[in-house]
Motif scaffolding. Structure first.
Motif, PDB file in Angstrom:
ATOM      1  N   ASP A  40       0.039  -3.041   6.044  1.00  0.00           N
ATOM      2  CA  ASP A  40       0.052  -1.993   5.019  1.00  0.00           C
ATOM      3  C   ASP A  40      -1.172  -1.722   4.408  1.00  0.00           C
ATOM      4  OD1 ASP A  40       0.537  -0.404   2.835  1.00  0.00           O
ATOM      5  OD2 ASP A  40       2.452  -1.024   2.332  1.00  0.00           O
ATOM      6  N   PRO A  41      -2.057  -0.691   4.650  1.00  0.00           N
ATOM      7  CA  PRO A  41      -3.342  -0.283   3.959  1.00  0.00           C
ATOM      8  C   PRO A  41      -3.265  -0.423   2.171  1.00  0.00           C
ATOM      9  CG  PRO A  41      -2.365   1.779   4.428  1.00  0.00           C
ATOM     10  CD  PRO A  41      -1.433   0.828   5.371  1.00  0.00           C
ATOM     11  N   MET A  42      -2.120  -0.439   1.797  1.00  0.00           N
ATOM     12  CA  MET A  42      -2.182  -0.451   0.106  1.00  0.00           C
ATOM     13  C   MET A  42      -2.278  -2.064  -0.153  1.00  0.00           C
ATOM     14  SD  MET A  42       0.537   2.388  -1.318  1.00  0.00           S
ATOM     15  CE  MET A  42      -0.243   2.043  -3.094  1.00  0.00           C
ATOM     16  N   ILE A  43      -1.636  -2.787   0.527  1.00  0.00           N
ATOM     17  CA  ILE A  43      -1.553  -4.247   0.503  1.00  0.00           C
ATOM     18  C   ILE A  43      -3.091  -4.902   0.788  1.00  0.00           C
ATOM     19  CG2 ILE A  43      -1.044  -6.483   1.232  1.00  0.00           C
ATOM     20  CD1 ILE A  43       1.770  -5.367   1.764  1.00  0.00           C
ATOM     21  N   ALA A  44      -3.645  -4.127   1.909  1.00  0.00           N
ATOM     22  CA  ALA A  44      -5.208  -4.461   2.145  1.00  0.00           C
ATOM     23  C   ALA A  44      -6.135  -4.086   1.288  1.00  0.00           C
ATOM     24  CB  ALA A  44      -5.368  -3.945   3.398  1.00  0.00           C
ATOM     25  N   SER A  45      -5.696  -2.844   0.751  1.00  0.00           N
ATOM     26  CA  SER A  45      -6.761  -2.450  -0.334  1.00  0.00           C
ATOM     27  C   SER A  45      -6.582  -3.157  -1.559  1.00  0.00           C
ATOM     28  CB  SER A  45      -6.523  -0.858  -0.623  1.00  0.00           C
ATOM     29  OG  SER A  45      -7.174  -0.457  -1.570  1.00  0.00           O
ATOM     30  N   GLN A  46      -5.529  -3.569  -2.080  1.00  0.00           N
ATOM     31  CA  GLN A  46      -5.039  -4.557  -3.377  1.00  0.00           C
ATOM     32  C   GLN A  46      -6.088  -5.746  -2.873  1.00  0.00           C
ATOM     33  OE1 GLN A  46      -4.056  -3.748  -6.014  1.00  0.00           O
ATOM     34  NE2 GLN A  46      -2.877  -5.227  -6.953  1.00  0.00           N
ATOM     35  N   SER A  47      -5.973  -6.362  -2.018  1.00  0.00           N
ATOM     36  CA  SER A  47      -6.386  -7.568  -1.452  1.00  0.00           C
ATOM     37  C   SER A  47      -7.991  -7.555  -1.720  1.00  0.00           C
ATOM     38  CB  SER A  47      -6.286  -8.069  -0.202  1.00  0.00           C
ATOM     39  OG  SER A  47      -4.662  -8.365   0.154  1.00  0.00           O
ATOM     40  N   LEU A  48      -8.668  -6.412  -1.410  1.00  0.00           N
ATOM     41  CA  LEU A  48      -9.979  -6.314  -1.425  1.00  0.00           C
ATOM     42  C   LEU A  48     -10.497  -5.995  -3.009  1.00  0.00           C
ATOM     43  CD1 LEU A  48     -10.654  -4.077   1.487  1.00  0.00           C
ATOM     44  CD2 LEU A  48     -11.022  -6.307   1.391  1.00  0.00           C
ATOM     45  N   ARG A  49      -9.500  -5.318  -3.935  1.00  0.00           N
ATOM     46  CA  ARG A  49      -9.918  -4.938  -5.073  1.00  0.00           C
ATOM     47  C   ARG A  49      -9.752  -6.187  -5.868  1.00  0.00           C
ATOM     48  NH1 ARG A  49      -6.851  -0.036  -4.283  1.00  0.00           N
ATOM     49  NH2 ARG A  49      -4.714  -1.045  -5.408  1.00  0.00           N
ATOM     50  N   LEU A  50      -8.691  -7.240  -5.502  1.00  0.00           N
ATOM     51  CA  LEU A  50      -8.718  -8.536  -6.133  1.00  0.00           C
ATOM     52  C   LEU A  50      -9.957  -9.315  -5.920  1.00  0.00           C
ATOM     53  CD1 LEU A  50      -4.940  -8.996  -6.015  1.00  0.00           C
ATOM     54  CD2 LEU A  50      -6.379  -8.481  -8.078  1.00  0.00           C
ATOM     55  N   GLY A  51     -10.690  -9.023  -4.775  1.00  0.00           N
ATOM     56  CA  GLY A  51     -11.637  -9.968  -4.527  1.00  0.00           C
ATOM     57  C   GLY A  51     -11.725 -10.507  -3.111  1.00  0.00           C
ATOM     58  N   ALA A  52     -10.933 -10.180  -2.349  1.00  0.00           N
ATOM     59  CA  ALA A  52     -11.090 -10.745  -0.884  1.00  0.00           C
ATOM     60  C   ALA A  52     -12.204 -10.043  -0.185  1.00  0.00           C
ATOM     61  CB  ALA A  52      -9.950 -10.186  -0.211  1.00  0.00           C
ATOM     62  N   ASN A  53     -12.839 -10.616   0.709  1.00  0.00           N
ATOM     63  CA  ASN A  53     -14.096 -10.170   1.321  1.00  0.00           C
ATOM     64  C   ASN A  53     -13.855  -9.863   2.731  1.00  0.00           C
ATOM     65  OD1 ASN A  53     -14.774 -12.959  -0.058  1.00  0.00           O
ATOM     66  ND2 ASN A  53     -16.678 -11.353  -0.678  1.00  0.00           N
ATOM     67  N   GLY A  54     -12.815 -10.137   3.489  1.00  0.00           N
ATOM     68  CA  GLY A  54     -12.340  -9.694   4.820  1.00  0.00           C
ATOM     69  C   GLY A  54     -11.029  -9.634   4.734  1.00  0.00           C
ATOM     70  N   TYR A  55     -10.361  -8.798   5.657  1.00  0.00           N
ATOM     71  CA  TYR A  55      -8.933  -8.579   5.857  1.00  0.00           C
ATOM     72  C   TYR A  55      -8.653  -8.254   7.451  1.00  0.00           C
ATOM     73  CZ  TYR A  55      -4.248  -7.033   4.681  1.00  0.00           C
ATOM     74  OH  TYR A  55      -2.613  -7.176   4.410  1.00  0.00           O
ATOM     75  N   ILE A  56      -7.894  -9.447   8.046  1.00  0.00           N
ATOM     76  CA  ILE A  56      -7.505  -9.336   9.478  1.00  0.00           C
ATOM     77  C   ILE A  56      -6.029  -9.608   9.767  1.00  0.00           C
ATOM     78  CG2 ILE A  56     -10.090  -9.943  10.259  1.00  0.00           C
ATOM     79  CD1 ILE A  56      -9.340 -12.750  10.938  1.00  0.00           C
ATOM     80  N   LEU A  57      -5.675  -9.231  10.731  1.00  0.00           N
ATOM     81  CA  LEU A  57      -4.241  -9.452  11.191  1.00  0.00           C
ATOM     82  C   LEU A  57      -4.056 -10.726  12.061  1.00  0.00           C
ATOM     83  CD1 LEU A  57      -3.487  -5.837  11.884  1.00  0.00           C
ATOM     84  CD2 LEU A  57      -3.109  -6.962   9.809  1.00  0.00           C
ATOM     85  N   LYS A  58      -2.895 -11.295  12.023  1.00  0.00           N
ATOM     86  CA  LYS A  58      -2.813 -12.326  12.720  1.00  0.00           C
ATOM     87  C   LYS A  58      -2.414 -12.303  14.142  1.00  0.00           C
ATOM     88  CE  LYS A  58      -0.419 -15.262   9.235  1.00  0.00           C
ATOM     89  NZ  LYS A  58       0.667 -16.086   8.989  1.00  0.00           N
ATOM     90  N   ASP A  59      -2.534 -10.864  14.743  1.00  0.00           N
ATOM     91  CA  ASP A  59      -2.707 -10.884  16.022  1.00  0.00           C
ATOM     92  C   ASP A  59      -4.077 -10.567  16.481  1.00  0.00           C
ATOM     93  OD1 ASP A  59      -3.252  -8.340  15.169  1.00  0.00           O
ATOM     94  OD2 ASP A  59      -1.260  -7.180  16.229  1.00  0.00           O
ATOM     95  N   THR A  60      -5.182 -10.768  15.549  1.00  0.00           N
ATOM     96  CA  THR A  60      -6.569 -10.531  15.864  1.00  0.00           C
ATOM     97  C   THR A  60      -7.008 -11.769  16.996  1.00  0.00           C
ATOM     98  OG1 THR A  60      -7.098  -9.582  13.685  1.00  0.00           O
ATOM     99  CG2 THR A  60      -8.822 -10.657  14.834  1.00  0.00           C
TER     100      THR A  60
END
Length: 216
Positions: free
Chosen positions: A87-107
């Motif tokens: 979900d892009p909203m969850i990813a966007s929220q993670s980045l706003r809170l301070g995450a530096n990267g966001y990858i999926l478990k099937d990466t």
């Protein structure tokens, strides 16, 4: 020597991360299966990078809580989210809170290492599908007044659109009445409205569009 902390409640994922990291030449790896152990390991080991899942022990995105709390006193340690949530909203929220990267478990293992190296060097890293989804969401969201809302605010608006009162919303979201009242005050301030009927009208008008963006 690079030190990595991995926080995930699935043993298979933890061991899989260990193998990927060891194959990349990283030996100083700490594994934690819950947030308490994760915070303890962070304080004791001072890792160079933290890799964390968002949904731990069936909690609803409690990994976001970890990110938010860590960033209160540590603005610098890179955080890489490794999750199943596209979900892009969850990813966007993670980045706003301070995450530096966001990858999926099937990466792929190769891209996990690339993501780790990127955030370690101070560069952001997003899975291609997530980056594309965020870009599309932001492009479409420019005309949607709800595009800047947090997940909790959107959850609250969805229930307001159903005609539910604050007490019922608080019960459904398992929070206090005061929390919902404060959330609604924040939403009103963001949208520039003063009454609950106005809030309900905006929610009814614009939430379907947001839902469409999240399912594409």
């Amino acid at each position: 020597m690079t030190k990595i902390l991995v926080i995930d409640d699935h043993p298979v994922v933890l061991q899989g991360c260990r193998r990927v990291l060891e194959d990349a030449g990283i030996e100083n790896i700490t594994l934690a299966s819950n947030l308490i152990d994760g915070f303890r390991a962070y304080r004791n080991d001072k890792p160079d990078v933290i890799i964390i899942d968002l949904a731990i022990k069936k909690g609803v995105l409690v990994g976001l809580t970890f990110i938010r709390r860590l960033r209160v006193h540590d603005k610098h340690t890179p955080i890489l989210v490794l999750t199943m949530h596209e979900d892009p909203m969850i990813a966007s929220q993670s980045l706003r809170l301070g995450a530096n990267g966001y990858i999926l478990k099937d990466t792929s293992s190769v891209d996990i290492v690339k993501a780790l190296q990127a955030v370690r060097q101070g560069r952001p890293f997003l899975s291609h599908t997530v980056a594309s989804a965020i870009a599309l969401m932001e492009t479409k969201g420019r005309s949607n007044p709800l595009s800047g809302m947090t997940l909790r605010e959107l959850q609250t608006l969805e229930l307001i659109a159903q005609g539910k009162q604050y007490a019922a919303i608080a019960e459904e979201l398992h929070v206090s009445y005061k929390t919902i009242a404060n959330t609604c005050s924040q939403i009103k301030a963001k949208l520039g409205v003063k009454s609950l009927p106005e809030l309900m009208r905006i929610a009814i008008d614009h939430l379907p569009e947001m839902a469409g963006q999240r399912t594409k």
